[in-house]
Motif scaffolding. Structure first.
Motif, PDB file in Angstrom:
ATOM      1  N   TYR A  67       0.808  -1.210   0.000  1.00  0.00           N
ATOM      2  CA  TYR A  67       0.000   0.000   0.000  1.00  0.00           C
ATOM      3  C   TYR A  67       0.844   1.264   0.000  1.00  0.00           C
ATOM      4  N   THR A  85       0.113  -2.568   6.198  1.00  0.00           N
ATOM      5  CA  THR A  85      -0.962  -1.611   6.434  1.00  0.00           C
ATOM      6  C   THR A  85      -0.401  -0.215   6.201  1.00  0.00           C
ATOM      7  N   ASN A  86      -1.285   0.793   6.102  1.00  0.00           N
ATOM      8  CA  ASN A  86      -0.789   2.159   5.952  1.00  0.00           C
ATOM      9  C   ASN A  86      -1.623   3.187   6.705  1.00  0.00           C
ATOM     10  N   THR A 114       2.193  -9.764   9.203  1.00  0.00           N
ATOM     11  CA  THR A 114       1.557  -8.452   9.079  1.00  0.00           C
ATOM     12  C   THR A 114       2.543  -7.394   9.547  1.00  0.00           C
ATOM     13  N   VAL A 116       2.567  -3.654  10.582  1.00  0.00           N
ATOM     14  CA  VAL A 116       1.778  -2.469  10.922  1.00  0.00           C
ATOM     15  C   VAL A 116       2.565  -1.240  10.488  1.00  0.00           C
ATOM     16  N   CYS A 117       1.870  -0.282   9.901  1.00  0.00           N
ATOM     17  CA  CYS A 117       2.530   0.872   9.301  1.00  0.00           C
ATOM     18  C   CYS A 117       3.258   1.745  10.325  1.00  0.00           C
TER      19      CYS A 117
END
Length: 162
Positions: A67, A85-86, A114, A116-117
């Motif tokens: 992303y 994620t973003n 995962t 995390v941003c």
């Protein structure tokens, strides 16, 4: 004639740069403003969002979405179905301010991990399959679990040394 390969089922938006020797396989979408280096491989069903930067010799396995706000430096490996994620406050009705995530040179991210941003994964670090990264990962660290915790160190070839 292009000096890279894009499968006919994939979509490449305008204003995209793709380096020589790169291969983009089935059902991928590369969005406007994305920059992909040379000799990369993007597996089936990879989405590269607007303005993402991908270095040289990067391997992205099937079903990965990268992303906006994510940068992958040279020689990064993204395992199947890993997640970036973003947005730390995902709400439909409010403006977005995407957080930056940087994966440094030579780092590897395992399947279904995962990220995390807002975090940095250090040079040659290794994120285990299924881990959830919620804070920066130091260079050469081996992290596992939910949330990801350091359990050792790896060398540049990925072998555990501690």
């Amino acid at each position: 004639m292009a000096d890279y390969f894009v499968h006919e089922s994939s979509y490449i938006d305008e204003d995209v740069v793709i380096g020589p020797g790169t291969k983009i396989w089935y059902f991928c979408h590369i969005q406007s403003g994305a920059r992909i280096g040379k000799n990369c491989s993007l597996g089936q069903n990879v989405n590269v969002s607007n303005h993402v930067v991908i270095g040289d010799n990067v391997r992205i396995q099937n079903n990965v979405s990268i992303y906006e706000g994510v940068t992958l430096e040279d020689s990064v490996f993204c395992g199947p179905s890993c997640v970036f994620t973003n947005d730390l406050s995902p709400r439909v009705e409010y403006p977005k301010e995407y957080k930056k995530t940087v994966v440094k040179r030579g780092a590897s991210i395992g399947a279904n991990a995962t990220i995390v941003c807002g975090n940095v994964i250090g040079e040659y670090a290794m994120v285990a399959a299924g881990a959830v990264v919620t804070k920066d990962v130091p260079a050469y660290a081996l992290v596992v679990g939910v949330p990801a915790k350091i359990i050792g160190k790896v060398d540049e070839s990925g072998q555990r040394i501690q």
